[in-house]
Design a protein around this motif. Structure first.
Motif, PDB file in Angstrom:
ATOM      1  N   LEU A 177       0.844  -1.188   0.000  1.00 42.89           N
ATOM      2  CA  LEU A 177       0.000   0.000   0.000  1.00 42.89           C
ATOM      3  C   LEU A 177       0.881   1.240   0.000  1.00 42.89           C
ATOM      4  N   PHE A 178       0.613   2.186  -0.906  1.00 45.42           N
ATOM      5  CA  PHE A 178       1.244   3.500  -0.874  1.00 45.42           C
ATOM      6  C   PHE A 178       0.237   4.479  -0.281  1.00 45.42           C
ATOM      7  N   SER A 179       0.642   5.175   0.785  1.00 44.32           N
ATOM      8  CA  SER A 179      -0.265   6.128   1.406  1.00 44.32           C
ATOM      9  C   SER A 179       0.521   7.348   1.846  1.00 44.32           C
ATOM     10  N   GLY A 180      -0.208   8.408   2.193  1.00 46.69           N
ATOM     11  CA  GLY A 180       0.441   9.630   2.642  1.00 46.69           C
ATOM     12  C   GLY A 180      -0.443  10.831   2.380  1.00 46.69           C
ATOM     13  N   ASN A 181      -0.003  11.989   2.862  1.00 47.18           N
ATOM     14  CA  ASN A 181      -0.729  13.238   2.604  1.00 47.18           C
ATOM     15  C   ASN A 181      -0.745  13.541   1.103  1.00 47.18           C
ATOM     16  N   PRO A 233      -5.867   7.662  -2.768  1.00 50.03           N
ATOM     17  CA  PRO A 233      -5.940   9.122  -2.701  1.00 50.03           C
ATOM     18  C   PRO A 233      -5.187   9.650  -1.479  1.00 50.03           C
ATOM     19  N   GLY A 234      -4.615  10.842  -1.611  1.00 49.89           N
ATOM     20  CA  GLY A 234      -3.939  11.464  -0.478  1.00 49.89           C
ATOM     21  C   GLY A 234      -4.918  11.756   0.646  1.00 49.89           C
ATOM     22  N   ILE A 235      -4.452  11.630   1.881  1.00 51.73           N
ATOM     23  CA  ILE A 235      -5.323  11.888   3.033  1.00 51.73           C
ATOM     24  C   ILE A 235      -4.732  13.002   3.883  1.00 51.73           C
ATOM     25  N   LYS A 236      -5.609  13.865   4.384  1.00 52.24           N
ATOM     26  CA  LYS A 236      -5.151  15.026   5.171  1.00 52.24           C
ATOM     27  C   LYS A 236      -4.887  14.647   6.618  1.00 52.24           C
ATOM     28  N   GLY A 237      -5.815  13.901   7.216  1.00 52.88           N
ATOM     29  CA  GLY A 237      -5.681  13.515   8.619  1.00 52.88           C
ATOM     30  C   GLY A 237      -5.862  12.025   8.780  1.00 52.88           C
ATOM     31  N   PHE A 238      -5.447  11.507   9.911  1.00 53.64           N
ATOM     32  CA  PHE A 238      -5.584  10.071  10.134  1.00 53.64           C
ATOM     33  C   PHE A 238      -6.219   9.842  11.500  1.00 53.64           C
ATOM     34  N   GLY A 239      -7.547   9.748  11.520  1.00 53.00           N
ATOM     35  CA  GLY A 239      -8.260   9.466  12.758  1.00 53.00           C
ATOM     36  C   GLY A 239      -8.265   7.978  13.027  1.00 53.00           C
ATOM     37  N   THR A 240      -7.769   7.569  14.170  1.00 48.98           N
ATOM     38  CA  THR A 240      -7.733   6.145  14.496  1.00 48.98           C
ATOM     39  C   THR A 240      -9.131   5.672  14.867  1.00 48.98           C
TER      40      THR A 240
END
Length: 310
Positions: A177-181, A233-240
């Motif tokens: 998986l590639f993820s990030g802002n 898609p890029g994500i701004k925040g990461f709510g657990t």
């Protein structure tokens, strides 16, 4: 018929069947997974059973049990989750110390969630070519920190190709998986790793030093050396999502190691007497930024605080 979900555009899923076909599929009826309140009951990386109809499309009738998945709190429905990908061997979190800056809070939340669901993570520090001497020193400090915690780090430049060979070898034969802002260069990196896919890239917004979305759906892309990369898609925040306060300590490797020396078994490492974790922070054995991330996740239980910090 069995297949692998390789693309999700919202209402349609592309299923790569065991006999080598790609079939556009939909979910049949009110399809929900037991125990998971999710905005997307089927995720890229899922193995599914489909029933093909006369038009050549199909309905997804069943999802096989997942080996693991990466999940975050849905940004618009805080009581629900969003599954980013399923059945992955590795997650590569793409981060940048500038252009735009990835916060340590975001990194730590992603790492904690991956720990919770049994996914190995490597940190890929992109845009090495753009950094000043001072920014390189800061990046080196971050790499030292996360390496000490137990995470592999890859500093590189998608623009120049510097450092790419080590990452390419790591990805061989794996589902990653590639993820990030938004704006950290995931698409540029994938264009370098997989010649010919020509993913769209965008300039960083000068006004806010933030990225703009170029990927609008999740997709699995085969690697030339074998294996797959899941572009998201890029994500701004990461709510657990769905973590109890007493569990969170276990998802910070170094805090968990030290916590065994606390005076009380149920220590939350906030203001209890005899807390070995706070002592380790004061003595710089645990970084202040990691401890602050841990405390911010404890505060997530307060929905008002969560909304402000997201």
């Amino acid at each position: 018929m069995r297949g692998l979900v390789i693309k999700n555009t919202g209402s349609w899923y592309t299923v790569f069947t065991d006999d080598g076909r790609k079939i556009d599929s939909k979910i049949k009826g009110n399809f929900r997974l037991k125990g998971i309140r999710s905005t997307n009951p089927v995720a890229v990386g899922d193995y599914v059973r489909i029933v093909v109809n006369q038009e050549g499309t199909a309905f997804i009738s069943e999802i096989e049990d997942r080996r693991n998945y990466i999940i975050r709190k849905s940004s618009n429905l805080s009581k629900q989750s969003h599954i980013i990908a399923a059945n992955v061997d590795l997650a590569a979190l793409i981060v940048t110390v500038n252009y735009p800056q990835t916060s340590t809070t975001f990194i730590d939340r992603f790492l904690a969630s991956a720990e919770a669901y049994g996914v190995e993570v490597v940190l890929v520090f992109n845009k090495l070519d753009l950094l000043s001497d001072e920014e390189r020193q800061y990046q080196d400090m971050m790499i030292t920190l996360y390496h000490h915690v137990g995470y592999r780090c890859f500093p590189l430049s998608a623009a120049t190709g510097e450092g790419i060979d080590g990452l390419r070898e790591l990805l061989r034969g794996k589902v990653t998986l590639f993820s990030g802002n938004s704006g950290v260069g995931k698409s540029s990196l994938l264009n370098l790793l997989i010649p010919g896919i020509a993913l769209r890239t965008a300039e960083i917004s000068d006004a806010h030093n933030t990225g703009m979305h170029t990927t609008t759906f999740s997709e699995m892309i085969p690697l030339p050396e074998g294996g797959w990369v899941i572009d998201t898609p890029g994500i701004k925040g990461f709510g657990t999502f769905d973590m109890e306060p007493e569990e969170i300590c276990g998802y910070f490797k170094e805090i968990f190691r030290v916590s065994k020396d606390c005076r009380f078994n149920n220590c939350k490492h906030t203001n209890e007497p005899g807390c070995a974790v706070r002592k380790a922070v004061e003595e710089h054995h645990i970084s202040q930024s990691r401890y602050a991330s841990y405390l911010s996740m404890l505060e997530d239980k307060d929905e008002a605080k969560y909304r402000e910090g997201y």
